[in-house]
Design an enzyme around this catalytic site. Structure first.
Site, PDB file in Angstrom:
ATOM      1  CG  HIS A 145      -2.012  -1.042   1.148  1.00  0.00           C
ATOM      2  ND1 HIS A 145      -2.403  -1.671  -0.011  1.00  0.00           N
ATOM      3  CD2 HIS A 145      -2.759  -1.598   2.140  1.00  0.00           C
ATOM      4  CE1 HIS A 145      -3.346  -2.549   0.256  1.00  0.00           C
ATOM      5  NE2 HIS A 145      -3.601  -2.533   1.554  1.00  0.00           N
TER       6      HIS A 145
ATOM      7  CD  GLU B  23      -8.243  -3.384  -0.238  1.00  0.00           C
ATOM      8  OE1 GLU B  23      -7.054  -3.101  -0.516  1.00  0.00           O
ATOM      9  OE2 GLU B  23      -8.536  -4.289   0.559  1.00  0.00           O
TER      10      GLU B  23
ATOM     11  CG  HIS C 229      -7.865  -0.501   2.808  1.00  0.00           C
ATOM     12  ND1 HIS C 229      -8.459  -1.286   3.756  1.00  0.00           N
ATOM     13  CD2 HIS C 229      -6.875  -1.247   2.287  1.00  0.00           C
ATOM     14  CE1 HIS C 229      -7.841  -2.447   3.827  1.00  0.00           C
ATOM     15  NE2 HIS C 229      -6.867  -2.452   2.944  1.00  0.00           N
TER      16      HIS C 229
END
Ligand code: G6D
Length: 344
Positions: free
Chosen positions: A101, A309, A175
């Site tokens: 991420h 996501e 998220h």
């Protein structure tokens, strides 16, 4: 449409937008974090359908990335490196040898500029941020804009726009952990989900895509028809087990279907439908949530929420056959994900 803004004790800004049908959302300038997304149940009770921390300080360095904008590259980059135009780039490793991420300088940890707008039929927040060349190890000075918009048709739309002055790689997502029971009064075990995909991406023990794109046919991963999660999350399928007892996998959407995902919960009557132009989605069922994190409903527990996501996949950096996440200098990165709320 009603827009309110507040400055929090730690000087973060929070904007709230609500329509007349009981849908509203709140967003922080820190990480573009969605701290609430309220929708009515079948009786018209408007409740929060995303997980939220009781103490906002828990959003700092949050291992769950609750509600945050994720990038520059959502997902895991194997060995925290990739080749682009013959150059090797080393990005920040924040999960063993791999990068998750966007690393520790990910977009979830930045303060975004926020401006609001109101139209006849909608209102929204425009979040902008500059990510300088080699931030997190990624090339290019990248200007990023994310818009959260609510309209009078019970649709919450996230739009992403970015440009880079150098060739780079980029795939952004949000998220949020959804839980349609309202204020997470129940887990997602009795949610039903439908994903318009017949392919998922196999993971290794580090949750890194192996490069194998697998058929869902005849496996617990087949969510092409409405499926109760309780019937799949306790499967002894090695991939379900490897993900910590649930899903944490990329699904690649089938072409031609506008509605990509449907999520619903019988008890509340809430239904959320997702449309997107992204090629896939990481479906994560909150397998790592634990009591160490205090949500507004109390200590978190496994399967308290699930993430959808929508994104492309960093697997494309190391394997053929995946939609590319390259962004050429001067080209525009533009994508959207639309969440429509209904009640039955
Ligand atoms: C876990 O593997 C999952 C990721 O997909 C998720 O984004 C993260 O928790 C918050 O590492």
């Amino acid at each position: 449409m009603k827009i309110t803004e507040q400055t929090l004790p730690n000087d973060w800004k929070e904007v709230t937008i609500e329509n007349e049908q009981g849908i509203s959302f709140s967003v922080l300038n820190y990480g573009g974090i969605l701290t609430s997304l309220n929708a009515p149940d079948r009786n018209g009770n408007s409740e929060n359908v995303v997980l939220t921390y009781e103490n906002y300080d828990d959003y700092i360095g949050d291992p769950n990335y609750l509600g945050a904008i994720i990038g520059r590259v959502a997902g895991r980059v194997h060995n925290s490196s990739f080749q682009l135009n013959g150059n090797e780039y080393i990005v920040h490793a924040n999960e063993g040898k791999n990068s998750l991420h966007g690393g520790n300088e990910g977009l979830n940890s930045k303060i975004w500029e926020m401006t609001t707008y109101k139209n006849a039929d909608s209102a929204g927040v425009i979040l902008t941020v500059e990510s300088p060349h080699l931030e997190g190890g990624y090339p290019g000075n990248v200007s990023i804009q994310v818009t959260y918009e609510l309209n009078h048709h019970n649709q919450f739309v996230i739009s992403y726009h970015a440009k880079s002055d150098e060739d780079t790689v980029l795939t952004l997502t949000n998220h949020s952990y959804f839980n349609l029971s309202g204020n997470a009064k129940r887990t997602v075990l009795d949610h039903e989900v439908q994903i318009a995909s017949d392919q998922y991406v196999e993971l290794d023990t580090d949750l890194i895509p192996t490069g194998n794109i697998k058929s869902v046919e005849g496996t617990p991963f087949d969510l092409q028809s409405k499926t109760a999660l309780r019937s799949r999350l306790f499967s002894d399928d090695p991939q379900i087990q490897l993900a910590g007892g649930g899903f944490d996998h990329t699904y690649l959407f089938k072409d031609g279907q506008q509605e990509k995902i449907v999520l619903q919960e019988e008890e509340s009557g809430r239904v959320m439908t997702i449309e997107t132009d992204q090629p896939g989605v990481v479906f994560y069922t909150g397998n790592g949530l634990s009591g160490e994190q205090l949500l507004t409903k109390g200590p978190a527990q496994k399967h308290d929420g699930l993430c959808l996501e929508t994104q492309s996949s960093p697997a494309s950096l190391h394997h053929p056959g995946f939609p590319s996440i390259e962004l050429k200098a001067g080209e525009t990165y533009q994508t959207y994900t639309k969440f429509t709320f209904d009640r039955k």
